[in-house]
Motif scaffolding. Structure first.
Motif: not given
Length: 295
Positions: A182-183, A123-124, A121, A175
């Motif tokens: 990510g968020d 990265h935030d 996933k 991703g």
């Protein structure tokens, strides 16, 4: 000499199957080549150790001294077993020993075969958004610029607090290989207000009144976060008295009722005390002096 698989995984010889699995999960997450570069050899050793200890039959064989830390037979009689298992492993990959499930848990993807690249996933990303005090109390829509240059209208919920983090799902970094993005984590910073302070869901404010309003009583205008209202100041009000305006505070998300506003009145004398006022209080003090309870 082959490494001791118990030492490689950092577990005792009497460790439970779950302890062994947990130790491998931890090390595999730290050492996997897609996450930590330069640890390929150690990752192979950890995987080899779990290949033995994660299989009940091979673990018993190792404990009896029939195979060494690489899984090679110490005695000729075990060679056929080793060869059969090796053949199965070659056809079945890590799933033969339960690696697929573990890597699936660790990397949140489908079960991965040996040598396959994990899909991670994105990265935030984190950044800070400043809002006015009244915007934090009532809620607002703020246009924010995302790290990639795009913009987004962010709904700041009513009652948001200083330091609270809002999560924007899927607005972080992309991703790898089409994996989930990510968020974006937005930390709210609330600017101070010149009049209001907040305590939980209550609003605190200090309002000045004149000496005659305190003595005779009056109706005075009081600011609230939703507009100005009339407050009745009764006759003989002392400086520092607190009045409660029910429901004039913050209504946070998920709450059925708003907080209150607590109004503290403060008697403020005129800048200039003229002779008339001074004479009046001089005469009044001689006839009506009182003790306010000073110690």
């Amino acid at each position: 000499m082959a490494d001791d698989p118990y030492a490689t995984l950092g577990v005792a010889k009497n460790a439970s199957d779950e302890d062994i699995r947990r130790a491998f999960r931890k090390l595999a997450k730290e050492l996997h080549p897609d996450i930590s570069k330069g640890n390929e050899e150690r990752f192979k050793k950890v995987s080899s150790a779990y290949e033995i200890l994660g299989d009940a039959e091979k673990r018993r064989a190792y404990d009896r001294g029939e195979i060494d830390g690489r899984g090679d037979p110490r005695h000729a009689g075990f060679r056929q077993y080793r060869g059969a298992r090796a053949g199965a492993a070659a056809g079945g990959g890590f799933d033969e020993f339960g690696f697929g499930d573990i890597f699936s848990d660790i990397f949140s993807g489908a079960g991965q075969r040996a040598g396959a690249r994990s899909v991670s996933k994105g990265h935030d990303v984190r950044y800070t958004l400043e809002v006015d005090f009244l915007e934090s109390a009532a809620g607002a829509t703020k246009r924010v610029t995302l790290p990639g240059g795009g913009t987004l209208d962010l709904n700041v919920p009513a009652g948001v607090t200083d330091g609270q983090v809002l999560r924007l799902k899927g607005k972080g970094q992309r991703g790898a290989s089409g994996a989930e993005a990510g968020d974006a984590l937005v930390e709210i910073r609330v600017r101070p207000h010149p009049l209001f302070k907040r305590e939980d869901d209550d609003i605190l404010v200090e309002v000045p009144i004149t000496i005659d309003e305190a003595v005779l009583g009056a109706k005075v205008e009081v600011p609230t976060i939703s507009g100005r209202v009339q407050l009745t100041v009764p006759k003989g009000t002392s400086s520092g008295r607190v009045f409660r305006l029910k429901g004039k505070g913050v209504k946070s998300a998920g709450r059925t009722e708003a907080g209150d506003q607590l109004v503290t009145v403060k008697i403020v004398l005129p800048e200039t005390i003229d002779d008339t006022l001074a004479y009046f209080f001089s005469e009044w003090r001689q006839k009506n002096g009182y003790d306010p309870g000073r110690k």
